[in-house]
Design a protein around this motif. Sequence first.
Motif, PDB file in Angstrom:
ATOM      1  N   UNK A 213       0.804  -1.206   0.000  1.00  0.00           N
ATOM      2  CA  UNK A 213       0.000   0.000   0.000  1.00  0.00           C
ATOM      3  C   UNK A 213       0.839   1.258   0.000  1.00  0.00           C
ATOM      4  N   UNK A 214       1.882   1.285   0.806  1.00  0.00           N
ATOM      5  CA  UNK A 214       2.711   2.497   0.898  1.00  0.00           C
ATOM      6  C   UNK A 214       3.554   2.710  -0.356  1.00  0.00           C
ATOM      7  N   UNK A 215       3.849   1.646  -1.064  1.00  0.00           N
ATOM      8  CA  UNK A 215       4.547   1.780  -2.347  1.00  0.00           C
ATOM      9  C   UNK A 215       3.583   2.092  -3.486  1.00  0.00           C
ATOM     10  N   UNK A 351      14.617   9.602   9.539  1.00  0.00           N
ATOM     11  CA  UNK A 351      13.768  10.645  10.099  1.00  0.00           C
ATOM     12  C   UNK A 351      12.572  11.004   9.235  1.00  0.00           C
ATOM     13  N   UNK A 352      12.394  10.300   8.132  1.00  0.00           N
ATOM     14  CA  UNK A 352      11.296  10.589   7.224  1.00  0.00           C
ATOM     15  C   UNK A 352      10.089   9.710   7.562  1.00  0.00           C
ATOM     16  N   UNK A 353       8.889  10.278   7.563  1.00  0.00           N
ATOM     17  CA  UNK A 353       7.703   9.451   7.788  1.00  0.00           C
ATOM     18  C   UNK A 353       7.482   8.514   6.616  1.00  0.00           C
ATOM     19  N   UNK A 354       6.833   7.381   6.842  1.00  0.00           N
ATOM     20  CA  UNK A 354       6.561   6.473   5.726  1.00  0.00           C
ATOM     21  C   UNK A 354       5.585   7.114   4.748  1.00  0.00           C
ATOM     22  N   UNK A 355       5.607   6.690   3.496  1.00  0.00           N
ATOM     23  CA  UNK A 355       4.649   7.252   2.530  1.00  0.00           C
ATOM     24  C   UNK A 355       3.213   7.038   2.993  1.00  0.00           C
ATOM     25  N   UNK A 356       2.356   7.976   2.667  1.00  0.00           N
ATOM     26  CA  UNK A 356       0.949   7.867   3.043  1.00  0.00           C
ATOM     27  C   UNK A 356       0.267   6.769   2.247  1.00  0.00           C
ATOM     28  N   UNK A 357      -0.753   6.173   2.845  1.00  0.00           N
ATOM     29  CA  UNK A 357      -1.551   5.154   2.171  1.00  0.00           C
ATOM     30  C   UNK A 357      -2.715   5.851   1.483  1.00  0.00           C
ATOM     31  N   UNK A 358      -2.908   5.562   0.212  1.00  0.00           N
ATOM     32  CA  UNK A 358      -3.952   6.246  -0.556  1.00  0.00           C
ATOM     33  C   UNK A 358      -5.096   5.313  -0.945  1.00  0.00           C
ATOM     34  N   UNK A 381      -2.508   5.154  12.782  1.00  0.00           N
ATOM     35  CA  UNK A 381      -1.640   4.728  11.669  1.00  0.00           C
ATOM     36  C   UNK A 381      -2.354   4.919  10.336  1.00  0.00           C
ATOM     37  N   UNK A 382      -3.665   4.676  10.314  1.00  0.00           N
ATOM     38  CA  UNK A 382      -4.471   4.791   9.090  1.00  0.00           C
ATOM     39  C   UNK A 382      -5.644   5.741   9.367  1.00  0.00           C
ATOM     40  N   UNK A 383      -5.425   7.046   9.245  1.00  0.00           N
ATOM     41  CA  UNK A 383      -6.466   8.023   9.619  1.00  0.00           C
ATOM     42  C   UNK A 383      -7.784   7.846   8.867  1.00  0.00           C
ATOM     43  N   UNK A 384      -7.738   7.350   7.654  1.00  0.00           N
ATOM     44  CA  UNK A 384      -8.970   7.161   6.886  1.00  0.00           C
ATOM     45  C   UNK A 384      -9.470   5.734   6.922  1.00  0.00           C
ATOM     46  N   UNK A 385      -9.298   5.071   8.057  1.00  0.00           N
ATOM     47  CA  UNK A 385      -9.633   3.653   8.194  1.00  0.00           C
ATOM     48  C   UNK A 385     -11.017   3.350   7.622  1.00  0.00           C
TER      49      UNK A 385
END
Length: 418
Positions: A213-215, A351-358, A381-385
């Motif tokens: 998902x993050x990729x 120090x970079x956050x992981x890519x957002x899940x779209x 972790x998944x704000x739009x669960x």
Amino acid sequence: MSVPVDPTPRTATVAAVPEPRAEADLTAVRPFEVHVPDAELAELRRRLAATRWPTRELVPDRAQGVQLTTMQELTRYWASEYDWRRCEARLNALPQFTTEIDGVDVHFVHVRSPHADAMPLIITHGWPGSVLELLDVIGPLTDPTAHGGRAEDAFDLVLPSLPGYGFSGEPSVLGWDSGRVARAWAELMHRLGYTRYVAQGGDVGALVTDLMGRQAVAGLVGYHLNLLTAVLAIGDHLPKESDQERAAAEAFATFRQDGFGYFLEMATRPQTIGYALLDSPVALAAWLLDHDTDSYQKISRAFVDGQPVGRLTRESIVDNVTLYWLTRTAASAARSYWEDARALAAALASGQPPPAVTVPVGFTTFPGEIWASPRSWVEAVYPGLAYFHEAERGGHFAAWEEPEVFTREVRAAFRHLR
């Protein structure tokens, strides 16, 4: 999409050397069967009979590790009653295949649904599991009308063996962390002709699935998890205000303090433990059993008390251990933890956050999970669960232990994507 298929079945013996293939064969999807030589099974029984046992633990519980009574009863059953051929026949009754991806032969079970418009779904197992832990969900997910469900809930299933696990090939180069597996799974689904699909995972499979998902791999339109792997990186920063949050935090703290042994050894010295795991079937079984307290107690009950919980039966447990033994994959599987530990350390150091899940994410919390994540943790972790549910029973190996509950959760999680 036309998938190149080599019609000649490949047969899995034990520790087979991959056949050299022409460049044109590399993307072929090859039928696969399992046939273990009788001599290998006889050698296994010989080694079981020659086991050198330690003295009994000095505590009344598993505080010092897997208990002697449990291991002796497992070994007695394994040596005198267990029949690998039944498991082998069950695997060979399924459509199994291999295909080379990024230099590694990937083994997978691919079951198409008899129902039209079935949703393609790739499910990734974890450690110390295998594709065997998923076999009982194949029928209900691919043919729901035969198992009390609706045709519109049908899935085409792809169940791959992680590289270095089971009948998949063993990586011969560094770099096969879960992120690379995620990219390989996207290539596998593309190679099978799926342009729109969903994914599911628990344990290591949850990390692989989340990284898909993050990729933002091509074709993935949503995924479902039953372990919140992000807790390993940000557990100290998650809320601890409600009773449920405090219970989850306490469970995670207990894991780090008292249940982390297998994790730490494989993440730092997988080769060292590999010598014992490849040489002694009893050492292998004990290592695979010593995972989390909930699953250990259920497994111990199946052997010592003859009271299995769900599908965690003596037979299914020994099926999984025997698969690791016959394929000689305990060390290569352990190395996957070493790879992921380094990938995680590098990600945190950046120090970079992981890519957002779209894409939409669904999550099910099973009560016996190592840390049963509350909704607030999952939403952090998944704000739009898109889907969340607390299952009524089941633990870390949810699909294996409670396939009916797991099936219901997977159907519900993806229903809105139909």
